[in-house]
Design an enzyme around this catalytic site. Structure first.
Site, PDB file in Angstrom:
ATOM      1  N   ASP A  85     138.981  52.334  46.351  1.00 27.17           N
ATOM      2  CA  ASP A  85     139.578  51.366  46.993  1.00 27.17           C
ATOM      3  C   ASP A  85     139.077  49.952  46.999  1.00 27.17           C
ATOM      4  O   ASP A  85     138.035  49.855  46.903  1.00 27.17           O
ATOM      5  CB  ASP A  85     139.187  51.958  48.393  1.00 27.17           C
ATOM      6  CG  ASP A  85     139.868  53.149  48.704  1.00 27.17           C
ATOM      7  OD1 ASP A  85     141.275  53.449  48.601  1.00 27.17           O
ATOM      8  OD2 ASP A  85     139.237  54.231  49.037  1.00 27.17           O
ATOM      9  N   ASP A 144     146.571  61.048  50.454  1.00 29.11           N
ATOM     10  CA  ASP A 144     145.006  60.390  50.780  1.00 29.11           C
ATOM     11  C   ASP A 144     144.663  60.533  52.252  1.00 29.11           C
ATOM     12  O   ASP A 144     145.323  59.490  52.899  1.00 29.11           O
ATOM     13  CB  ASP A 144     145.094  58.912  50.107  1.00 29.11           C
ATOM     14  CG  ASP A 144     143.850  58.151  50.089  1.00 29.11           C
ATOM     15  OD1 ASP A 144     142.833  58.621  50.529  1.00 29.11           O
ATOM     16  OD2 ASP A 144     143.780  56.927  49.879  1.00 29.11           O
TER      17      ASP A 144
END
Length: 216
Positions: free
Chosen positions: A35, A173
């Site tokens: 991320d 996710d």
């Protein structure tokens, strides 16, 4: 279980990053998920460029980056040059998402779209033909430890149906616990990002957890 298993490296112990990467590889994961946040689109910061570079240099597995950034086109070439294989963008904060997705492919990467909980599937349909992957957020992007948003299941079902037409993979996710992975596997999704809900900070080893997931 033939689903793609993608450990969220933001949840790993960055103090022993190399060891974490090697242990996850030995456990049999498929894609390292990283991320990247800019502090603007998402008011927090994720992993740094040096982390991406390190994971790409250590790993023999695929690496993806989830760009939670405004104007993501600025960063595409840098990440591809580091060795990143898949780049996910948020089309709602990209003025020209078609250009960005095409650029990812031009540089040799796989193009990914992110569907945030507040974004409709219908708004993304014009872009689906350019996507190799669609990352469905089942929590609000950028914050760990959230509860799974049940209303997103309808969107997952829509995207799985559309995948046969547009030929992308659907990855989930957010709050992917063991029970959720069992439930969502029945919807024929292609993979899961694994965080603290199922993989990290557990009593079992990574290998034991991955073996359990493969049996689903």
């Amino acid at each position: 279980m033939s689903r793609l298993l993608c450990p969220s490296m933001m949840c790993a112990d960055c103090g022993i990053l190399k060891q974490e990467v090697l242990e996850l590889e030995k456990a049999g994961i498929d894609v390292f998920h990283i991320d990247i946040m800019d502090g603007n689109f998402i008011p927090t910061f994720g992993m740094g460029l040096q982390d991406v570079e390190a994971i790409c240099s250590i790993s023999e597995k695929a690496v993806d980056v989830h760009l939670m950034t405004e104007n993501p086109v600025r960063h595409i070439k840098n990440f591809i040059d580091m060795g990143v294989d898949i780049i996910y963008i948020h089309p709602e904060v990209d003025e020209l998402p078609v250009r960005t997705l095409q650029l990812i492919k031009t540089y040799g990467g796989k193009a990914g779209l992110v569907l945030s909980p507040q974004v409709t599937v219908e708004s993304m349909v014009p872009l689906l033909s350019l996507a190799d992957y669609v990352l469905v957020m089942t929590v609000s992007p950028g914050f760990a430890g959230q509860k799974y948003l049940e209303f997103v299941n309808t969107k997952i079902k829509q995207l799985v149906l559309l995948a046969s037409q547009y030929h992308y993979k659907v990855i989930i996710d957010g709050a992917c616990s063991l029970s959720k992975i069992k439930e969502l596997s029945k919807l024929n999704v292609d993979g899961f990002v694994l965080g603290t809900s199922v993989l990290f900070n557990k009593a079992q080893s990574y290998k034991e957890i991955v073996e359990t997931l493969r049996k689903i």
